[in-house]
Design an enzyme around this catalytic site. Structure first.
Site, PDB file in Angstrom:
ATOM      1  N   GLU A  50       0.807  -1.222   0.000  1.00 15.73           N
ATOM      2  CA  GLU A  50       0.000   0.000   0.000  1.00 15.73           C
ATOM      3  C   GLU A  50       0.843   1.276   0.000  1.00 15.73           C
ATOM      4  OE1 GLU A  50      -2.555  -3.280   1.738  1.00 15.73           O
ATOM      5  OE2 GLU A  50      -0.483  -2.572   2.004  1.00 15.73           O
ATOM      6  N   PHE A 112     -11.842  -7.399  13.675  1.00 19.02           N
ATOM      7  CA  PHE A 112     -10.742  -7.814  12.821  1.00 19.02           C
ATOM      8  C   PHE A 112     -10.456  -6.736  11.779  1.00 19.02           C
ATOM      9  CE2 PHE A 112      -9.339 -10.098   8.907  1.00 19.02           C
ATOM     10  CZ  PHE A 112      -8.109 -10.515   9.378  1.00 19.02           C
ATOM     11  N   GLN A 113      -9.206  -6.306  11.703  1.00 19.94           N
ATOM     12  CA  GLN A 113      -8.735  -5.283  10.770  1.00 19.94           C
ATOM     13  C   GLN A 113      -9.464  -3.949  10.942  1.00 19.94           C
ATOM     14  OE1 GLN A 113      -8.575  -6.930   6.744  1.00 19.94           O
ATOM     15  NE2 GLN A 113      -6.534  -7.758   7.175  1.00 19.94           N
ATOM     16  N   LYS A 162     -17.754  -0.713   5.425  1.00 19.93           N
ATOM     17  CA  LYS A 162     -18.214  -1.642   4.380  1.00 19.93           C
ATOM     18  C   LYS A 162     -19.719  -1.578   4.160  1.00 19.93           C
ATOM     19  CE  LYS A 162     -17.710  -6.395   2.735  1.00 19.93           C
ATOM     20  NZ  LYS A 162     -17.146  -7.744   3.004  1.00 19.93           N
ATOM     21  N   MET A 470      24.058   9.487   2.905  1.00 21.78           N
ATOM     22  CA  MET A 470      23.957  10.800   3.534  1.00 21.78           C
ATOM     23  C   MET A 470      24.268  10.722   5.023  1.00 21.78           C
ATOM     24  SD  MET A 470      23.582  13.982   3.036  1.00 21.78           S
ATOM     25  CE  MET A 470      22.695  14.344   1.524  1.00 21.78           C
TER      26      MET A 470
END
Length: 557
Positions: A50, A112-113, A162, A470
């Site tokens: 993602e 969940f999630q 959802k 760097m």
């Protein structure tokens, strides 16, 4: 009013808003949306992580001028875009992220999630909103696109439970977007312009500092015209690189910690400094005590909160950089401008401050110059973050605004290559090249498979010094040469790894080899990775030590 599901209304509104690409990864919370996308003309670009999808949408937004859209599932899908959202927000890039969410009946139950992504992104987005009524979907989508791409552009997050996508409702696609308190000032106040002109025409040693606001406004032409009218030397911040062509006689190049000598010497000596669309980042100003200490500062910015935040100005112009510059040009044309040859110091400084002989061997400056020679003037270049980014800022000339993309505010390693994929999706007819270090490349190299499988041919120049360059440079200079936690001399073979993703990949050891492979890659219609081993002890100069002023320049170890 049209009755349908929330998912179909969401897609219909995106289509009405002109969205042609969505970058993301699906999940349980997105199943209804992705099913309905099968019947849409919107291209769904399936990612591999993602964060990479968010960076692709960011690159798309910077190049296309309209918000890049990413779409991810709930929970870890949403948290994985946090870095991408913050990167876009800090660079004022138009990005809209849609996150799936558990059904409203389960919100707050630690389902969940389930993650409170609204709370997570509150401080790193321009606006965020959770849709709790299906009928509000068209308004939320239109509001997100509007807010992201108006005023000071930025990142917006919209959370979609959802059940909101599966339930049916009556939808009004013509709903007006009215947001209380959101009134970006585009056209500046004429009195502010009048005052600014009085200051500018009185200048004996005028200098312009251009930032990303000039690029965002598409105002490079106006900036150059004003600079020529005032005969004002013009420097840029990192985000403003390309606002004025690098080969213009008035161009000073990059100002700041790794700024060019001519910029870092002339900005402090200005008696009037016009700052356009720049927020006075510490990496641009150095110590404020040494930043234009005697200058009257005129600050143009679309974001009122940036004016007088870090550096005090004598007067301000609030509004879009293009509108502001056109207003100044119109007024100054009616004035008699007297110049005194101050600008001639640019050529003198360039002669005095270019003592470097990089030879014919492989070096970062030579690589940057070879890239410039191989690309057409309108090619799009992205960089990752690190030494190579500063070498590119110093030695890669940009001729057209908006063709040099980098992560400036957040400094996100791993941004460059997925952003190049998004840029290619936005401008398929343009050559797109990404300059990466091995550290940043390793963080998001899996996105190569997206470039290959989705047919977004890009060129990646992988500068491999086998360490985090760097940080190592700072350790060499300021920690008595003690290197800690920077060694990246892993067993991975990046050329072989790139081939497993389906890219053409090659390692070059000399500049003639590199130039030959680069010419071939630029002309090819497939993704190529060119790995170039470079000296791990190479430092990027000029450099201002931390806490020092613009003129306190290091040029040697």
């Amino acid at each position: 009013m049209t009755k349908t599901t929330g998912s179909r209304a969401y897609i219909k509104t995106l289509e009405n808003e002109g969205v042609t690409h969505i970058f993301g990864i699906t999940g349980a919370a997105l199943i209804p949306i992705c099913d309905d996308l099968l019947d849409s003309k919107i291209r769904y670009v399936s990612g591999v992580h993602e964060q990479g999808s968010a960076h692709m949408a960011d690159g798309y937004g910077r190049v296309s001028g309209k918000p890049g859209v990413c779409q991810v599932t709930s929970g870890p899908g949403a948290t994985n875009i946090v870095t991408g959202v913050a990167t876009a927000q800090l660079d004022s890039s138009p990005l809209v992220a849609f996150t799936g969410q558990v059904p409203m009946s389960m919100v707050g139950t630690d389902a969940f999630q389930e993650v409170d992504i609204i709370g997570v992104t509150a401080s790193i987005s321009k606006w965020n909103y959770q849709v709790r009524d299906p009928a509000k979907i068209p308004w939320a989508v239109k509001a997100a696109m509007h807010i992201s791409n108006t005023g000071r552009k930025g990142a917006v997050v919209i959370d979609l439970p959802k059940n909101i996508t599966t339930e049916e409702a009556d939808f009004d696609y013509d709903v007006k977007v009215e947001l209380e308190g959101y009134r970006p000032v585009i056209d500046p106040d004429s009195r502010e312009l009048d005052t600014a002109v009085k200051v500018l025409i009185s200048a004996k040693r005028p200098v312009i500092l251009a930032g990303g606001g000039v690029i965002a406004a598409g105002a490079g032409k106006e900036l150059t015209e004003l600079a020529e009218m005032l005969m004002a030397p013009t420097a840029t911040s990192l985000m403003g690189k390309g606002a004025i062509s690098s080969n213009h006689p008035l161009s000073l190049g990059l100002c700041g910690m790794h700024g060019r000598h001519e910029a870092n010497y002339m900005v402090p000596d200005a008696d009037v400094l016009l700052v356009v669309g720049s927020r006075f980042s510490d990496r641009t100003t150095g110590s404020l005590a040494g930043f234009a200490p005697n200058a009257k500062i005129v600050h143009i910015d679309i974001d009122r909160s940036e004016v007088d935040k870090n550096v005090d100005s004598i007067t301000r112009v609030i509004g879009d950089a293009g509108y502001a510059l056109r207003g100044l040009i119109k007024r100054i044309k009616a004035q008699r401008i007297t110049t005194n040859g101050w600008h001639k110091q640019i050529a003198e400084l360039k002669l005095d401050c270019e003592p470097y002989d990089y030879g014919a061997g492989v070096s970062s400056p030579n690589i940057m110059r070879a890239i410039r020679e191989a690309l057409p003037s309108d090619a799009i270049v992205t960089t990752d973050v690190g030494q190579h980014q500063m070498f590119a800022a110093l030695h890669y000339d940009v001729y057209e605004p908006g063709t040099f993309l980098t992560s400036g505010g957040l400094g996100t390693m791993g941004w460059g290559m997925p952003a190049a994929i998004g840029a290619k999706a936005a401008k398929p007819d343009k050559k797109v090249l990404s300059i990466c270090g091995d550290g940043g490349f390793h963080m998001t190299e899996n996105n190569l498979t997206v470039a290959v499988d989705e047919d977004f041919p890009i060129v990646v120049v992988l500068m491999n010094n086998r360490l985090l360059g760097m940080v190592a440079q700072w350790q060499r200079l300021f920690m008595n040469g003690r290197l800690a936690a920077v060694d990246r001399d892993y067993t991975v073979d990046y050329t072989a790894l790139s081939k497993t993703y389906g890219a053409h990949a090659v390692k070059t050891e000399t500049m003639p080899e590199f130039r030959a492979e680069l010419r071939r890659a630029v002309d090819a219609d497939y993704t190529t990775v060119i790995e170039v081993p470079i000296d791990p002890n190479e430092n990027v100069y000029p450099m201002i030590p931390p806490g020092m002023g613009l003129k306190d320049i290091l040029t040697v170890d």
